[in-house]
Motif scaffolding. Structure first.
Motif, PDB file in Angstrom:
ATOM      1  N   LEU A   1       0.830  -1.203   0.000  1.00 49.53           N
ATOM      2  CA  LEU A   1       0.000   0.000   0.000  1.00 49.53           C
ATOM      3  C   LEU A   1       0.866   1.256   0.000  1.00 49.53           C
ATOM      4  O   LEU A   1       1.961   1.269   0.551  1.00 49.53           O
ATOM      5  N   GLU A   2       0.359   2.293  -0.635  1.00 47.89           N
ATOM      6  CA  GLU A   2       0.956   3.617  -0.527  1.00 47.89           C
ATOM      7  C   GLU A   2      -0.150   4.636  -0.787  1.00 47.89           C
ATOM      8  O   GLU A   2      -1.244   4.275  -1.232  1.00 47.89           O
ATOM      9  N   PRO A   3       0.084   5.907  -0.501  1.00 47.73           N
ATOM     10  CA  PRO A   3      -0.992   6.902  -0.635  1.00 47.73           C
ATOM     11  C   PRO A   3      -1.630   6.942  -2.019  1.00 47.73           C
ATOM     12  O   PRO A   3      -2.817   7.226  -2.151  1.00 47.73           O
ATOM     13  N   GLY A   4      -0.873   6.621  -3.064  1.00 53.29           N
ATOM     14  CA  GLY A   4      -1.436   6.665  -4.416  1.00 53.29           C
ATOM     15  C   GLY A   4      -2.273   5.469  -4.791  1.00 53.29           C
ATOM     16  O   GLY A   4      -2.885   5.452  -5.859  1.00 53.29           O
ATOM     17  N   GLY A   5      -2.316   4.438  -3.942  1.00 48.45           N
ATOM     18  CA  GLY A   5      -3.123   3.267  -4.248  1.00 48.45           C
ATOM     19  C   GLY A   5      -2.442   1.981  -3.830  1.00 48.45           C
ATOM     20  O   GLY A   5      -1.369   1.980  -3.217  1.00 48.45           O
ATOM     21  N   ASP A   6      -3.077   0.859  -4.177  1.00 49.89           N
ATOM     22  CA  ASP A   6      -2.562  -0.461  -3.856  1.00 49.89           C
ATOM     23  C   ASP A   6      -1.822  -1.022  -5.068  1.00 49.89           C
ATOM     24  O   ASP A   6      -2.205  -0.775  -6.208  1.00 49.89           O
ATOM     25  N   HIS A   7      -0.779  -1.807  -4.808  1.00 52.66           N
ATOM     26  CA  HIS A   7       0.020  -2.369  -5.886  1.00 52.66           C
ATOM     27  C   HIS A   7       0.225  -3.860  -5.632  1.00 52.66           C
ATOM     28  O   HIS A   7       0.640  -4.260  -4.554  1.00 52.66           O
TER      29      HIS A   7
ATOM     30  N   ASP B   1      10.279  -3.402  -0.535  1.00 52.46           N
ATOM     31  CA  ASP B   1      10.803  -2.467   0.459  1.00 52.46           C
ATOM     32  C   ASP B   1       9.686  -1.688   1.142  1.00 52.46           C
ATOM     33  O   ASP B   1       9.936  -0.702   1.825  1.00 52.46           O
ATOM     34  N   ALA B   2       8.446  -2.144   0.988  1.00 49.85           N
ATOM     35  CA  ALA B   2       7.309  -1.427   1.564  1.00 49.85           C
ATOM     36  C   ALA B   2       7.327  -1.422   3.080  1.00 49.85           C
ATOM     37  O   ALA B   2       6.663  -0.599   3.715  1.00 49.85           O
ATOM     38  N   TRP B   3       8.099  -2.329   3.691  1.00 50.38           N
ATOM     39  CA  TRP B   3       8.133  -2.442   5.153  1.00 50.38           C
ATOM     40  C   TRP B   3       9.253  -1.613   5.762  1.00 50.38           C
ATOM     41  O   TRP B   3       9.450  -1.640   6.974  1.00 50.38           O
ATOM     42  N   LEU B   4       9.997  -0.885   4.925  1.00 49.41           N
ATOM     43  CA  LEU B   4      11.181  -0.170   5.384  1.00 49.41           C
ATOM     44  C   LEU B   4      10.907   1.317   5.552  1.00 49.41           C
ATOM     45  O   LEU B   4      10.088   1.890   4.830  1.00 49.41           O
ATOM     46  N   THR B   5      11.611   1.938   6.481  1.00 46.16           N
ATOM     47  CA  THR B   5      11.481   3.385   6.668  1.00 46.16           C
ATOM     48  C   THR B   5      12.124   4.157   5.521  1.00 46.16           C
ATOM     49  O   THR B   5      11.769   5.307   5.263  1.00 46.16           O
ATOM     50  N   MET B   6      13.087   3.507   4.820  1.00 46.60           N
ATOM     51  CA  MET B   6      13.703   4.102   3.639  1.00 46.60           C
ATOM     52  C   MET B   6      13.672   3.077   2.508  1.00 46.60           C
ATOM     53  O   MET B   6      13.872   1.883   2.741  1.00 46.60           O
ATOM     54  N   ASP B   7      13.391   3.554   1.290  1.00 51.06           N
ATOM     55  CA  ASP B   7      13.381   2.629   0.173  1.00 51.06           C
ATOM     56  C   ASP B   7      14.810   2.268  -0.228  1.00 51.06           C
ATOM     57  O   ASP B   7      15.776   2.716   0.386  1.00 51.06           O
ATOM     58  N   THR B   8      14.958   1.471  -1.263  1.00 49.98           N
ATOM     59  CA  THR B   8      16.280   0.973  -1.625  1.00 49.98           C
ATOM     60  C   THR B   8      17.125   2.016  -2.347  1.00 49.98           C
ATOM     61  O   THR B   8      18.227   1.708  -2.808  1.00 49.98           O
ATOM     62  N   ARG B   9      16.617   3.227  -2.464  1.00 41.80           N
ATOM     63  CA  ARG B   9      17.434   4.329  -2.964  1.00 41.80           C
ATOM     64  C   ARG B   9      17.679   5.364  -1.871  1.00 41.80           C
ATOM     65  O   ARG B   9      17.951   6.518  -2.146  1.00 41.80           O
ATOM     66  N   ASP B  10      17.546   4.900  -0.628  1.00 42.53           N
ATOM     67  CA  ASP B  10      17.890   5.710   0.543  1.00 42.53           C
ATOM     68  C   ASP B  10      17.002   6.946   0.680  1.00 42.53           C
ATOM     69  O   ASP B  10      17.429   7.980   1.168  1.00 42.53           O
ATOM     70  N   ARG B  11      15.730   6.818   0.262  1.00 42.38           N
ATOM     71  CA  ARG B  11      14.776   7.915   0.400  1.00 42.38           C
ATOM     72  C   ARG B  11      13.765   7.550   1.475  1.00 42.38           C
ATOM     73  O   ARG B  11      13.214   6.443   1.456  1.00 42.38           O
ATOM     74  N   GLU B  12      13.521   8.461   2.396  1.00 47.83           N
ATOM     75  CA  GLU B  12      12.553   8.188   3.455  1.00 47.83           C
ATOM     76  C   GLU B  12      11.154   8.033   2.870  1.00 47.83           C
ATOM     77  O   GLU B  12      10.769   8.748   1.939  1.00 47.83           O
TER      78      GLU B  12
ATOM     79  N   ALA C   1       1.793   2.435   6.438  1.00 49.49           N
ATOM     80  CA  ALA C   1       0.693   1.634   5.897  1.00 49.49           C
ATOM     81  C   ALA C   1       1.011   0.147   5.869  1.00 49.49           C
ATOM     82  O   ALA C   1       0.097  -0.685   5.965  1.00 49.49           O
ATOM     83  N   ASN C   2       2.285  -0.202   5.768  1.00 47.90           N
ATOM     84  CA  ASN C   2       2.627  -1.596   5.529  1.00 47.90           C
ATOM     85  C   ASN C   2       3.328  -2.300   6.676  1.00 47.90           C
ATOM     86  O   ASN C   2       3.103  -3.490   6.897  1.00 47.90           O
ATOM     87  N   ALA C   3       4.183  -1.608   7.412  1.00 44.99           N
ATOM     88  CA  ALA C   3       4.945  -2.262   8.474  1.00 44.99           C
ATOM     89  C   ALA C   3       4.052  -2.958   9.514  1.00 44.99           C
ATOM     90  O   ALA C   3       4.367  -4.083   9.939  1.00 44.99           O
ATOM     91  N   PRO C   4       2.930  -2.340   9.942  1.00 44.46           N
ATOM     92  CA  PRO C   4       2.072  -3.052  10.899  1.00 44.46           C
ATOM     93  C   PRO C   4       1.491  -4.345  10.334  1.00 44.46           C
ATOM     94  O   PRO C   4       1.250  -5.292  11.100  1.00 44.46           O
ATOM     95  N   ARG C   5       1.280  -4.406   9.046  1.00 42.28           N
ATOM     96  CA  ARG C   5       0.765  -5.630   8.424  1.00 42.28           C
ATOM     97  C   ARG C   5       1.789  -6.752   8.539  1.00 42.28           C
ATOM     98  O   ARG C   5       1.445  -7.903   8.830  1.00 42.28           O
TER      99      ARG C   5
END
Length: 253
Positions: free
Chosen positions: A24-30, A57-68, A75-79
């Motif tokens: 999940l992300e604010p723009g929709g589900d993938h 990388d949806a469960w990470l505080t930063m994506d794999t390009r080191d962006r927060e 939206a995803n880590a609690p799942r």
């Protein structure tokens, strides 16, 4: 399990399941066709080891390009934490986190917050994944030196390849040099790489005819491989500012 129980002596029974799912992300589900893999090993009927792997990388505080990515993480880590809790309750023991890697540091509830110290590599995607995906594609086709360059620093034009309404990847050509190729959509799983082989071989045919990359892109769109390998969606190619931008699009969504 019944077959395993009938065996005598020391043995290990292993089975592995690849699991699709949604992030999940604010723009929709993938949807990703390989969001998790679950592997279970039964050792001699007395010891059970279950391993859970994730490919997002949806469960990470930063994506794999080191962006927060606080909203994606929230939206995803609690799942993931709830899933690990449920697995722990089912198996009767807390999970043992795996080793830290170039992307993240696993924990018993998901992944550690690395915003202060950073992941092992900045831009792990750009450093590793392009090479990894190229290796998977090239393993599916014969080696050849008679083909377009596989990388460009110039803007590219591309067509979307879909099968039964699902995007599998993109064929592309450089606007300014001798490069052209195919980018698999990672979320489509192995299908993206399997059909990509057919599109790359089509590009090789265009190369053998002496076509420029942009001319080859048009020729391949008009002469696609077998319909089972997907079809071009657009009537005219789209523009991307760089191959890097197209690869990031295909890698994330």
């Amino acid at each position: 399990m019944a077959q395993a129980e009938a065996l005598d002596g020391d043995f290990v029974l292993t089975f592995r399941i690849e699991c699709p799912g949604w992030w999940l992300e604010p723009g929709g589900d993938h949807r990703a066709e390989k969001l998790f893999s679950i592997q279970a090993e039964v050792w001699g009927g007395d010891l059970l080891v279950v391993t859970l792997e994730t490919y997002s990388d949806a469960w990470l505080t930063m994506d794999t390009r080191d962006r927060e990515q606080p909203e994606v993480y929230a939206a995803n880590a609690p799942r993931l934490a709830a899933a690990l809790e449920g697995i722990s309750a089912l198996l009767g023991g807390a999970p043992t986190p795996g080793d830290e890697n170039r992307y993240a540091a696993p924990s018993a509830t998901g992944f550690k917050d690395l915003r202060n110290e950073g992941p092992a590599y900045v831009d792990a995607w750009g450093t590793f994944e392009g090479l990894d995906r190229a290796s998977l594609l090239n393993a599916r086709i014969p080696r050849s030196e008679d083909e377009y360059e596989s990388y460009t620093e110039h803007p590219v034009r591309y067509f979307t390849i879909q099968r039964e309404g699902r995007t599998l990847g993109f064929i592309w050509a450089s606007a300014d040099d001798a490069a052209a190729g195919y980018v698999p959509r990672t979320a489509a799983g192995e299908d993206a790489f399997d059909v990509g082989a057919a599109w790359l071989l089509r590009l090789r045919e265009a190369y053998s005819q002496g076509l420029s990359p942009l001319a080859a892109l048009s020729w391949v769109a008009q002469n696609p491989p077998h319909p089972g390998n997907g079809q071009v969606v657009e009537d005219t190619p789209r523009d991307a500012p760089s191959l890097d931008a197209l690869e990031e699009l295909s890698g994330r969504y």
